[in-house]
Design a protein around this motif. Structure first.
Motif, mmCIF file in Angstrom:
data_model
loop_
_atom_site.group_PDB
_atom_site.id
_atom_site.type_symbol
_atom_site.label_atom_id
_atom_site.label_comp_id
_atom_site.label_asym_id
_atom_site.label_seq_id
_atom_site.Cartn_x
_atom_site.Cartn_y
_atom_site.Cartn_z
ATOM 1 N N ASN A 49 41.947 22.621 37.595
ATOM 2 C CA ASN A 49 41.385 23.409 38.697
ATOM 3 C C ASN A 49 41.725 24.893 38.547
ATOM 4 O O ASN A 49 40.867 25.760 38.760
ATOM 5 C CB ASN A 49 41.919 22.906 40.036
ATOM 6 N N VAL A 65 39.577 26.335 35.557
ATOM 7 C CA VAL A 65 38.146 26.576 35.817
ATOM 8 C C VAL A 65 37.954 27.749 36.766
ATOM 9 O O VAL A 65 36.917 28.422 36.725
ATOM 10 C CB VAL A 65 37.431 25.312 36.355
ATOM 11 N N GLY A 66 38.963 28.027 37.578
ATOM 12 C CA GLY A 66 38.874 29.176 38.475
ATOM 13 C C GLY A 66 38.907 30.504 37.759
ATOM 14 O O GLY A 66 38.569 31.544 38.352
ATOM 15 N N LEU A 83 30.990 30.330 34.932
ATOM 16 C CA LEU A 83 30.914 28.892 35.198
ATOM 17 C C LEU A 83 29.710 28.575 36.093
ATOM 18 O O LEU A 83 29.573 29.122 37.188
ATOM 19 C CB LEU A 83 32.200 28.411 35.878
ATOM 20 N N ARG A 124 28.954 25.093 36.557
ATOM 21 C CA ARG A 124 29.288 23.836 37.219
ATOM 22 C C ARG A 124 30.594 23.255 36.670
ATOM 23 O O ARG A 124 30.835 23.273 35.465
ATOM 24 C CB ARG A 124 28.177 22.810 37.035
ATOM 25 N N TYR A 125 31.403 22.763 37.597
ATOM 26 C CA TYR A 125 32.609 22.001 37.282
ATOM 27 C C TYR A 125 32.330 20.572 37.708
ATOM 28 O O TYR A 125 32.089 20.301 38.886
ATOM 29 C CB TYR A 125 33.793 22.599 38.034
ATOM 30 N N LEU A 181 38.638 23.161 46.500
ATOM 31 C CA LEU A 181 38.337 24.388 45.764
ATOM 32 C C LEU A 181 37.273 25.210 46.486
ATOM 33 O O LEU A 181 36.326 24.685 47.055
ATOM 34 C CB LEU A 181 37.849 24.056 44.353
ATOM 35 N N ASP A 233 34.699 28.771 45.971
ATOM 36 C CA ASP A 233 34.093 29.689 44.999
ATOM 37 C C ASP A 233 34.000 29.080 43.608
ATOM 38 O O ASP A 233 33.965 29.814 42.611
ATOM 39 C CB ASP A 233 34.886 31.013 44.936
ATOM 40 N N VAL A 234 34.000 27.755 43.532
ATOM 41 C CA VAL A 234 33.789 27.047 42.266
ATOM 42 C C VAL A 234 32.664 26.041 42.490
ATOM 43 O O VAL A 234 32.798 25.146 43.326
ATOM 44 C CB VAL A 234 35.060 26.308 41.789
ATOM 45 N N CYS A 244 31.006 22.892 42.227
ATOM 46 C CA CYS A 244 31.635 21.643 41.800
ATOM 47 C C CYS A 244 30.761 20.435 42.133
ATOM 48 O O CYS A 244 30.120 20.386 43.180
ATOM 49 C CB CYS A 244 32.995 21.508 42.492
ATOM 50 N N ASN A 259 28.307 21.330 44.642
ATOM 51 C CA ASN A 259 29.156 21.270 45.839
ATOM 52 C C ASN A 259 28.887 20.014 46.678
ATOM 53 O O ASN A 259 28.866 20.059 47.909
ATOM 54 C CB ASN A 259 28.967 22.537 46.684
#
Length: 354
Positions: free
Chosen positions: A110, A113-114, A119, A121-122, A167, A169-170, A172, A243
């Motif tokens: 985590n 990836v931040g 990025l 997509r996580y 999380l 701002d990622v 996901c 998300n």
């Protein structure tokens, strides 16, 4: 800018197949696999002829994933999709080992990836069984409902998913597969666990009459690995996948009793003829020589009486746009059993029984 996919969990079975599926969808993409030192030789053998693949030795439980400092700036500017598959999936795993990889490892991923500047997509692989001992319908947007857990695998994946879901701002996508079995077309799988323990148990019965185990009125949620791959590739690139959390489960699962009967008929040529209580079976499997004889994990018994029903309406809706559907178990079970018969003595496919 071409996509660059980074992945943990390689050269695991699903990670290896996912690489092929992503490469087919995106011919211009490149790949970075974070490989644990213990898996480096195998990973090199599998990717020797792959020009688009770069292997980096690392450890998800360490800061910056144990990567060399000189690699970090380039990764932060090039990675567009991060797939986190690495985990300990063993139902009988001790807590400390499970926590280190599943929770601490995910915390480190985590953080990493931040720091990725491009990025898109996580994608985090959770499990439907973060539901623990819940009963009734479990929805995709539910997680912490005060549930308990049957083993440390479930509890640590639950803790890990909580951290991913928190999380900000990622972009996901959280995926929660059911019990994953072999390919629906070929039957191929890498390990004989999950429903394959039923086949092991039936083998151990030799020529004796076969019993049902417990009532088995609950749904037993099985999905083939090729469905997981198609769904993952689609959801990782769909705007509607961002998300959100998706149950990659069978929307119309058979009951545990039906699955057991279907396997028995396919493997033994006959249906079970009597029943034994689930508690009796669990008590027998608590005896190490018994579970060693049958090659069955005690923890697997509880999944034959799992009382959760997994609502997967969000996944069904988004995957429908890609023409992706979970196949009916009855349509591919013969292929799973045939593959098992052909490879039942392969030591690499057996699960060590404690």
């Amino acid at each position: 800018m071409s996509n660059q996919y980074m992945m943990t969990g390689y050269p695991g079975f699903i990670a290896g197949l996912l690489f092929r599926a992503l490469a087919e969808r995106d011919p211009s993409a490149s790949f970075v696999f974070l490989v644990h030192p213990s898996q480096l030789e195998k990973a090199r053998e599998l990717t020797e002829a792959e020009e688009r693949v770069r292997l980096l030795v690392g450890d998800i439980t360490r800061e910056d994933l144990g990567l060399p400092a000189e690699e970090l700036p380039g990764l932060r500017e090039s990675i567009t999709h991060f797939f986190h598959l690495a985990a300990i999936y063993d139902l009988a795993v001790p807590r400390d080992a499970a926590y280190a990889v599943n929770v601490t490892g995910t915390e480190q991923v985590n953080r990493f990836v931040g720091t990725l500047n491009h990025l898109k997509r996580y994608i985090y692989f959770s499990t439907a069984y973060v539901s623990g001992d819940r009963t009734g319908i479990v929805k995709e947007d539910e997680l912490d409902c005060g549930q308990g857990f049957k083993n440390h695998y479930e509890s640590t994946k639950f803790e890990a998913e909580k951290r991913v879901a928190a999380l900000r701002d990622v972009p996901c996508t959280i995926l929660r597969p059911g019990v994953v079995v072999g390919d629906s077309q070929t039957g191929e799988t890498v390990k004989f666990d999950g429903p394959y323990f039923v086949m092991r148990f039936l083998d151990g019965m030799r020529n004796l009459p076969v019993p049902y185990v417990g009532k088995g009125n609950n749904p037993f949620n099985i999905v083939p690995v090729d469905y997981i791959l198609k769904a993952t590739v689609w959801l990782a690139h769909s705007e509607k996948g961002a998300n959100r959390t998706f149950h990659l489960t069978d929307p119309s699962p058979y009951t545990a009793r039906e699955v057991y009967r279907m396997i028995c008929e396919e493997l033994r040529g006959k249906a079970p003829s009597y029943s034994i209580p689930g508690k009796v079976a669990d008590g027998l499997m608590a005896i190490r020589p018994v579970r060693k004889f049958f090659d069955v994990e005690r923890e697997s018994i509880s999944y034959m009486s799992e009382q959760s029903e997994y609502d997967c309406s969000q996944a069904v809706s988004v995957l429908e746009e890609g023409g992706i559907h979970c196949p009916d178990l009855a349509s591919y079970l013969p292929k799973l059993v045939r593959y098992y018969k052909e490879h039942r003595e392969d030591p690499d496919k057996k699960i060590p029984i404690r």
